[in-house]
Write an enzyme that holds these catalytic residues in place. Structure first.
Site, PDB file in Angstrom:
ATOM      1  CB  CYS A 119      -0.961   0.019   1.195  1.00 18.56           C
ATOM      2  SG  CYS A 119      -0.134   0.151   2.787  1.00 18.56           S
ATOM      3  CG  ASP A 139       6.560  17.665 -24.442  1.00 17.82           C
ATOM      4  OD1 ASP A 139       6.942  18.811 -24.149  1.00 17.82           O
ATOM      5  OD2 ASP A 139       6.054  17.365 -25.533  1.00 17.82           O
ATOM      6  CG  ASP A 195       4.382  19.931 -26.857  1.00 17.99           C
ATOM      7  OD1 ASP A 195       5.087  20.944 -26.931  1.00 17.99           O
ATOM      8  OD2 ASP A 195       4.473  18.968 -27.632  1.00 17.99           O
ATOM      9  CB  CYS A 246       4.888   0.820   2.091  1.00 19.72           C
ATOM     10  SG  CYS A 246       3.819  -0.579   2.508  1.00 19.72           S
ATOM     11  CG  ASP A 274       3.810  15.051 -29.065  1.00 20.97           C
ATOM     12  OD1 ASP A 274       4.242  16.147 -28.653  1.00 20.97           O
ATOM     13  OD2 ASP A 274       3.873  14.701 -30.252  1.00 20.97           O
TER      14      ASP A 274
END
Length: 749
Positions: free
Chosen positions: A30, A626, A438, A33, A622
């Site tokens: 989980c 980026d 972008d 942690c 994309d």
């Protein structure tokens, strides 16, 4: 005494006197942690920083060299209840694949057993109100026991192992009350069977296990999807290069052996291995994966080139400025790792609630047994009531509150052409109040098109398009899309840096630069018409034409951005392309805040400024440049046409030519967040009502099991409302008969 572990080969020494080590951590179940591991390590003397990526289970530790040994870090993790070994992506993926298969097997076993035990339970329930004989009932109970005992022993291991590791480390987690509840209910069921009682709880135990495994497997599947696409830059890095010695002879050497000042030869068709400056030769470079620029760039003496670029035409001689460490690709990878580690600190809503859940459940059950014994009840009756409290408070509904909404919302997103890469992406998407776009390939379509196709004679355009099929140049590829007959001309030849030509029915056809096609006199008029577009010329005999090529806005970009602004979301553009290419896009979309020419580090800085202002930033991009910005933002989305590395580090990916999936993703996420909170409230209200009744002895373990299942069903039914969370349809811009877009859009990054 244990033999000391030598990890020196995996340690990276830093210039500031610190050392760095990446470790793969086992036993993380989980997001809570994260604090346990990071906090525990940071308390060690000499440790400077520790960051755990919950998605990849990758721990980055930095310490002062000479103050502490790396083996001490592994020992501390062992003390906390976690196994660690040097991070190697292939081994981690293999381990995750094995764990996923194991969870699926556990889920299948629990599901099959629960169906069979439920059939037996229905028979007993109906028989108890009719005429079932005690012998028949005992037979059904023993049969259920023989199914349930091996099922729990096998399918319960994910929870049992986690609980044991937590208890050994003197801590608790969600799996501790789950384990206690399952084992107590199972033990009491066996005792009740031996005592010929009317009711047992084998069906409740196995059904509970099945529901919990559903949530655990779904979480595991979500995290594995993030690693479905390779998250490294190895494919872009040339591992060897041709170094020129003092005699000018080319020697093939590893890139690690290159130093600044060396001369390297980059031949046509090779990927550039270093950052450097051209000292001889001319060529065209494809830098799309490095800078986001879609149009090939001419490279000549004095120009700077970057590692990862593809050399297409001529041969270049470079003077090395950086090789391996310090290259642009290395910088992108470093920024990417840093940003991903920082974002991994996000903790899911259910985990926040669960932190205080386990001790409360334990205390309530123990207090129940003590109070009833003090009031004179037998130990048997007190334990039965305590088991009922444990079952009725068992965190099944809480465990399902988030995963079941994620599953339903994922289906709604799928129908909107959006795929999630991260399990907690919905929660982060719902919080987004600012979007950074972008430009190229995101607000615009990734492919370029001929903007003035309607003004060129159809037969001339068709001839140019068929000739373009023989070229790999991006501008020619745009022209080739206009071809109705997809058959290239025979014996077409391409001249490097000039264009392609062929003889068709005795007439020479040329496609390429205006000078190559003898159309230089047409350029001034073309520039006056479309100063923002790239040009490619075509000549057929004495007929000539100039074709204007550019990228176009996604068909619904204007209306989508308007709808996003109507939702109160601040929309901005942050592009690596030149400012003069970004300006008309921003104007067309009504976006006032925009920036062009931004490098990866500058994009990260701009996003960090927004985050410092308290904004929750969604990045949509994309290109490879980026990727660090996508990892830095609170949440990120990329189109399916994005580079593999970008997709791997985006929280979601969308398909198609439209931008509306971004709007749908936000709408679905906001609706899903509301449903998650409602589900958590349902689970908590259920406990507020049911626990006092169980505490007072009004609820048997059987009724508790039914109530627990009922709360889980209620949570599931409420989650189904996420199916209709898609954004309301909005009108798109009316189609035009003229294929040339009304809004000028430039080529670029």
């Amino acid at each position: 005494m244990a033999e000391p572990l030598d990890l020196s080969i995996f340690v990276k020494r830093q210039d500031d006197g610190t050392a760095h080590l990446d470790l793969a951590i086992e036993g993380i179940d989980c997001a809570a942690c994260i604090d346990e591991i990071e906090g525990g390590l940071c308390r060690l003397h000499g440790v400077v920083d520790a960051r755990l990526n919950y998605t990849t289970h990758r721990l980055a530790v930095q310490w002062q060299e000479g103050v502490i040994a790396p083996s001490a870090v592994v020992d501390e993790l062992q003390r906390l209840g976690y196994r660690a070994h040097p991070y190697q992506s292939r081994l981690v993926e293999e381990e995750e694949a094995r764990r996923s298969q194991w969870l699926l097997k556990c889920l299948a076993v629990a599901g099959f057993a629960s169906m069979n035990i439920m059939l037996l339970a229905v028979s007993v329930w109906s028989g108890n109100v009719t005429d079932i004989t005690p012998e028949t009932r005992d037979f059904f109970h023993w049969l259920a026991a023989f199914i349930a005992l091996p099922t729990v022993a096998y399918a319960g291991q994910p929870f049992f192992r986690s609980a044991m590791s937590a208890l050994k480390a003197k801590r608790t987690n969600m799996d501790v009350p789950i384990t206690i509840g399952i084992l107590l209910a199972l033990t009491m069921s066996v005792v009740e069977t031996i005592n010929h009682a009317e009711h047992t709880y084998f069906d409740s135990v196995v059904m509970l296990l099945f529901f919990l495994l559903c949530g655990r497997y779904l979480d595991q599947a979500m995290r594995r999807r993030t690693r479905a696409v390779a998250g490294n830059l190895a494919a872009l890095k040339a591992e060897v290069a041709h170094r020129l010695d003092d005699k000018g002879e080319a020697v093939l050497v590893p890139t690690a052996a290159l130093n600044p000042g060396d001369r390297v030869l980059v031949r046509s068709g090779e990927r550039v291995a270093v950052d450097g400056v051209v000292i001889a030769g001319t060529s065209e470079l494809d830098e799309s994966l490095v800078t986001g620029e879609t149009v090939r760039r001419s490279a000549a003496i004095g120009d700077t080139v970057y590692a990862g670029s593809m050399n297409y035409d001529g041969t270049l001689t470079l003077r090395v400025t950086a090789a391996g460490k310090g290259t642009l690709l290395d910088e992108v990878e470093r920024l990417l790792e840093t940003a991903a580690a920082a974002k991994s600190r996000y903790v899911q809503l259910a985990d926040k609630v669960a932190r205080a859940y386990a001790p409360v459940v334990h205390l309530t059950a123990a207090l129940t047994a003590i109070v009833w014994i003090a009031l004179g009840a037998t130990v048997h009756d007190a334990v039965i009531i305590a088991v009922a409290v444990l079952i009725i408070t068992c965190p099944c509904a809480l465990a399902l509150a988030v995963p079941v909404v994620q599953v339903v919302a994922s289906g709604a997103l799928f129908r909107s052409n959006v795929f999630l890469n991260s399990g907690d992406a919905l929660e982060r998407l719902a919080c987004a109040d600012a979007i950074v776009f972008d430009k190229t390939g995101t607000l615009t379509l990734p492919e370029m098109r001929v903007a003035n196709a309607s003004s060129i004679r159809p037969d001339l355009l068709e001839a140019a398009a068929r000739l373009a099929l023989s070229s790999h140049h991006p501008l020619a590829a745009a022209v080739a899309q206009e071809a109705k007959e997809r058959r290239p001309y025979e014996e077409a030849t391409e001249e490097a840096g000039q264009g392609v030509k062929a003889i068709v029915h005795g007439v020479e056809h040329r496609l390429g630069s205006p000078a190559f096609c003898g159309a230089a006199d047409l350029v001034p008029k073309a520039v006056g018409q479309e100063a923002d577009a790239s040009m490619i010329a075509f000549a057929r005999g004495h007929e000539r034409a100039i074709m204007l090529v550019r990228q176009t806005l996604r068909p619904d970009a204007v209306t989508t951005v308007k709808a996003l602004r109507d939702l109160g979301i601040d929309c901005r553009i942050l592009s690596g392309d030149r400012p003069e290419a970004v300006a008309p896009i921003a104007a067309a979309l009504g976006i006032r805040e925009w920036r062009g020419g931004a490098k990866p580090a500058e994009k990260i800085a701009a996003i960090e400024v927004l985050k410092a202002e308290g904004r929750k930033v969604l990045m949509v991009g994309d290109g490879l440049n980026d990727a660090p910005a996508l990892a830095t933002a609170d949440v990120s989305i990329s189109p399916i046409t994005a580079a593999d590395i970008t997709q791997a580090h985006a929280d979601a990916v969308f398909l198609g030519d439209k931008l509306s999936p971004v709007l749908d993703a936000l709408s679905i996420a906001r609706r899903s967040r509301a449903l998650m909170r409602q589900n958590l409230m349902i689970a908590l209200v259920y406990n507020v009502i049911a626990v006092p009744l169980a505490f007072m002895g009004y609820v048997t373990p059987l009724i508790a099991a039914l109530a627990m299942s009922g709360s889980s069903s209620l949570v599931t039914l409420n989650a189904l409302r996420a199916r209709n969370a898609k954004a309301k349809a909005f009108p798109e811009a009316p189609a035009s008969s003229d294929p040339t877009p009304a809004v000028p859009v430039l080529q670029g990054a």
